[in-house]
Design an enzyme around this catalytic site. Structure first.
Site, PDB file in Angstrom:
ATOM      1  N   ILE A  91      61.408  80.267  36.242  1.00  0.00           N
ATOM      2  CA  ILE A  91      62.027  78.330  37.044  1.00  0.00           C
ATOM      3  C   ILE A  91      61.513  77.769  37.997  1.00  0.00           C
ATOM      4  O   ILE A  91      61.141  78.646  38.762  1.00  0.00           O
ATOM      5  CB  ILE A  91      63.285  79.988  37.470  1.00  0.00           C
ATOM      6  CG1 ILE A  91      64.583  78.967  38.209  1.00  0.00           C
ATOM      7  CG2 ILE A  91      62.843  80.652  38.459  1.00  0.00           C
ATOM      8  CD1 ILE A  91      64.985  79.771  39.235  1.00  0.00           C
ATOM      9  N   SER A  92      61.794  76.652  37.446  1.00  0.00           N
ATOM     10  CA  SER A  92      61.533  75.444  38.137  1.00  0.00           C
ATOM     11  C   SER A  92      61.204  75.568  39.398  1.00  0.00           C
ATOM     12  O   SER A  92      62.504  76.023  39.766  1.00  0.00           O
ATOM     13  CB  SER A  92      61.232  74.329  38.087  1.00  0.00           C
ATOM     14  OG  SER A  92      61.096  74.022  36.040  1.00  0.00           O
TER      15      SER A  92
END
EC number: 2.1.1.77
Length: 244
Positions: A91-92
């Site tokens: 997840i960024s």
């Protein structure tokens, strides 16, 4: 300017003709132990680094990022870093999510395509701002989990499908914006073809780190489609997982 730290409860109503989330002012939710962490994330990671769109700031302050990461990582959900979500994916970090969202220039009537659903967090942020979000994920387990999480949170304007991101989702084209959350070696022309004139493609492009330890080189491109072709609005160094 909208106060991004006001306390709201978002209600996603299927009866809304545009599918737009309705906002109801509510007292602060003392049952949410992560509310203050989201507020600090917006203040210290986003505003201080130049994110200015009040709708983006508000969305980032509302979407419960901790519900999109593995339970043993929830205490790290609002830190300024990417986190693993399984299957070699991440997840960024919050800033990148906000930056890409702001670059997409969404309106409440926008129809958006996301390539790389991952946890579903980016799709949730987009859904707060757009009329409809279509999201493609290559890995079936991640697609199923993301769809489950998004549905549990009440998002009715997001559709997730397992599929090949390089082919896009032509059935719903043209899109007002396309966001790609993994890095292809070059810009996929199929995605540009599925973009509406005046629309924006936000995509990291370049080589990914190798198993041997080589760093690779990637740039986040912001491409705006015109009647004559496309115009590049920006290029910034980034590091994403490869698009396969």
């Amino acid at each position: 300017m909208i106060n991004p730290f006001s306390s709201f409860r978002w209600r996603h109503s299927s009866r809304s003709p545009a599918g737009i989330p309705e906002v109801e002012p509510q007292p602060p939710d003392a049952s949410d132990p992560f509310a203050s962490q989201r507020e600090q994330m917006v203040k210290k990671q986003l505003i201080k680094r130049g994110i200015r769109d009040p709708r983006v700031l508000e969305a980032m302050g509302k979407v419960p990022r901790h519900l999109f990461v593995p339970s043993d990582l929830r205490d790290r959900a609002y830190r300024d870093c990417p986190l693993p979500i399984g299957y070699g994916q991440t997840i960024s970090q919050p800033y990148i999510v906000a930056f890409m969202t702001e670059a997409a220039r969404l309106t409440p009537e926008s129809v958006v395509l996301e390539i790389g659903t991952g946890s579903g967090y980016q799709a949730a942020v987009l859904a707060e701002l757009a009329r409809q979000v279509y999201s493609l994920e290559r890995l079936s387990p991640l697609a199923a989990q993301a769809q489950q999480t998004l549905a549990a949170l009440g998002y009715r304007n997001v559709e997730v499908r397992q599929g090949d991101g390089y082919q896009g989702w032509p059935e719903h084209a043209p899109y007002d914006a396309i966001l790609v959350t993994a890095a292809p070696p070059t810009v996929p022309m199929v995605l540009l073809d599925q973009l509406a004139v005046g629309g924006t493609l936000v995509v990291p492009v370049g080589e990914s780190p190798s198993d041997s330890g080589a760093q690779g080189s990637q740039s986040l491109l912001i491409l705006c489609k015109t009647a004559q072709g496309w115009v590049q609005k920006g290029a910034f160094p980034v590091q994403f997982v490869p698009m396969v």
